[in-house]
Design a protein around this motif. Structure first.
Motif, PDB file in Angstrom:
ATOM      1  N   MET A 146       0.753  -1.048  -0.018  1.00  0.00           N
ATOM      2  CA  MET A 146      -0.017  -0.013   0.228  1.00  0.00           C
ATOM      3  C   MET A 146       0.769   1.244   0.092  1.00  0.00           C
ATOM      4  SD  MET A 146      -2.851  -0.804  -0.391  1.00  0.00           S
ATOM      5  CE  MET A 146      -3.190  -2.693  -0.897  1.00  0.00           C
ATOM      6  N   LEU A 147       2.036   1.367   0.547  1.00  0.00           N
ATOM      7  CA  LEU A 147       2.793   2.487   0.896  1.00  0.00           C
ATOM      8  C   LEU A 147       3.503   2.551  -0.669  1.00  0.00           C
ATOM      9  CD1 LEU A 147       4.660   2.327   4.167  1.00  0.00           C
ATOM     10  CD2 LEU A 147       2.654   3.884   3.378  1.00  0.00           C
ATOM     11  N   ILE A 148       3.811   1.314  -1.283  1.00  0.00           N
ATOM     12  CA  ILE A 148       4.278   1.489  -2.676  1.00  0.00           C
ATOM     13  C   ILE A 148       3.286   2.177  -3.630  1.00  0.00           C
ATOM     14  CG2 ILE A 148       5.035   0.305  -4.653  1.00  0.00           C
ATOM     15  CD1 ILE A 148       6.673  -1.674  -2.395  1.00  0.00           C
ATOM     16  N   PHE A 149       2.210   1.680  -3.700  1.00  0.00           N
ATOM     17  CA  PHE A 149       1.043   2.047  -4.264  1.00  0.00           C
ATOM     18  C   PHE A 149       0.919   3.502  -4.125  1.00  0.00           C
ATOM     19  CE2 PHE A 149      -3.652   2.770  -4.876  1.00  0.00           C
ATOM     20  CZ  PHE A 149      -3.535   2.638  -6.471  1.00  0.00           C
ATOM     21  N   SER A 150       0.854   3.920  -2.609  1.00  0.00           N
ATOM     22  CA  SER A 150       0.631   5.157  -2.537  1.00  0.00           C
ATOM     23  C   SER A 150       1.840   6.122  -2.939  1.00  0.00           C
ATOM     24  CB  SER A 150       0.353   5.616  -1.116  1.00  0.00           C
ATOM     25  OG  SER A 150      -0.825   4.690  -0.470  1.00  0.00           O
ATOM     26  N   PHE A 151       2.929   5.823  -2.867  1.00  0.00           N
ATOM     27  CA  PHE A 151       3.964   6.495  -3.449  1.00  0.00           C
ATOM     28  C   PHE A 151       3.965   6.841  -5.119  1.00  0.00           C
ATOM     29  CE2 PHE A 151       8.441   6.716  -5.052  1.00  0.00           C
ATOM     30  CZ  PHE A 151       8.845   8.125  -4.183  1.00  0.00           C
ATOM     31  N   TRP A 152       3.530   5.681  -5.426  1.00  0.00           N
ATOM     32  CA  TRP A 152       3.549   5.575  -7.192  1.00  0.00           C
ATOM     33  C   TRP A 152       2.182   6.606  -7.528  1.00  0.00           C
ATOM     34  CZ3 TRP A 152      -0.474   2.979 -10.022  1.00  0.00           C
ATOM     35  CH2 TRP A 152      -0.423   3.088 -11.510  1.00  0.00           C
ATOM     36  N   VAL A 153       1.192   6.766  -6.711  1.00  0.00           N
ATOM     37  CA  VAL A 153       0.165   7.493  -7.365  1.00  0.00           C
ATOM     38  C   VAL A 153       0.463   9.023  -6.907  1.00  0.00           C
ATOM     39  CG1 VAL A 153      -2.087   8.355  -6.534  1.00  0.00           C
ATOM     40  CG2 VAL A 153      -1.777   5.836  -6.733  1.00  0.00           C
ATOM     41  N   VAL A 154       1.132   9.357  -5.657  1.00  0.00           N
ATOM     42  CA  VAL A 154       1.555  10.637  -5.275  1.00  0.00           C
ATOM     43  C   VAL A 154       2.519  11.257  -6.330  1.00  0.00           C
ATOM     44  CG1 VAL A 154       2.446  12.031  -3.503  1.00  0.00           C
ATOM     45  CG2 VAL A 154       0.734  10.596  -3.172  1.00  0.00           C
ATOM     46  N   VAL A 155       3.630  10.194  -6.637  1.00  0.00           N
ATOM     47  CA  VAL A 155       4.564  10.872  -7.226  1.00  0.00           C
ATOM     48  C   VAL A 155       4.193  10.925  -8.787  1.00  0.00           C
ATOM     49  CG1 VAL A 155       6.897  10.229  -8.313  1.00  0.00           C
ATOM     50  CG2 VAL A 155       6.526  10.134  -5.849  1.00  0.00           C
ATOM     51  N   GLY A 156       3.185   9.874  -9.484  1.00  0.00           N
ATOM     52  CA  GLY A 156       2.777  10.012 -10.731  1.00  0.00           C
ATOM     53  C   GLY A 156       1.980  11.228 -10.997  1.00  0.00           C
TER      54      GLY A 156
END
Length: 135
Positions: free
Chosen positions: A114-124
């Motif tokens: 979930m942290l990887i997904f959240s980081f990917w969404v925010v950075v993307g």
């Protein structure tokens, strides 16, 4: 016909000593239906379960069910509550060690993706806002 007297031979009878010796009772002196003295009852009181352990398990299950919709918030809460529950159990001796560990394991298993997904969404989304693509 004359019959001899029946009965024990007085010469064969054991000699009794004075004073009479006490006779040990039989191994099971009580007969069926005889009153029995009650045995003492012992009440064992269990320690209460840690509420933090229960909350950790509940939040880890909610994190599993909610998935990526909550961006791992429930999983992070489950991990924090799990560590607090283990400390509480160690200090007070409460029960719930297994629930706290289960909440920690599920929380850590779910928090990393979930942290990887959240980081990917925010950075993307941030990169898209800074450098819009021309499609």
């Amino acid at each position: 016909m004359i019959t001899p007297p029946t009965g024990p031979d007085p010469a064969q009878q054991p000699q009794q000593s004075y004073p009479p010796q006490p006779v040990s009772p039989p191994p099971f002196p009580q007969q069926y239906g005889a009153p029995v003295s009650p045995q003492p009852m012992y009440v064992v009181q269990q320690q209460p379960t840690s509420g933090l352990a229960v909350a950790s398990l509940i939040f880890s299950i909610l994190g599993l069910l909610a998935g990526c919709c909550t961006f791992g918030v429930f999983s992070v809460i489950a991990v924090l509550l799990g560590h607090a529950a283990l400390r509480d159990i160690r200090e007070t001796g409460k029960r719930g060690d297994g629930m706290a560990k289960a909440g920690l394991v599920m929380g850590y298993i779910l928090v990393v993706p979930m942290l990887i997904f959240s980081f990917w969404v925010v950075v993307g989304a941030g990169l898209e806002a800074v450098n819009p693509s021309t499609r």
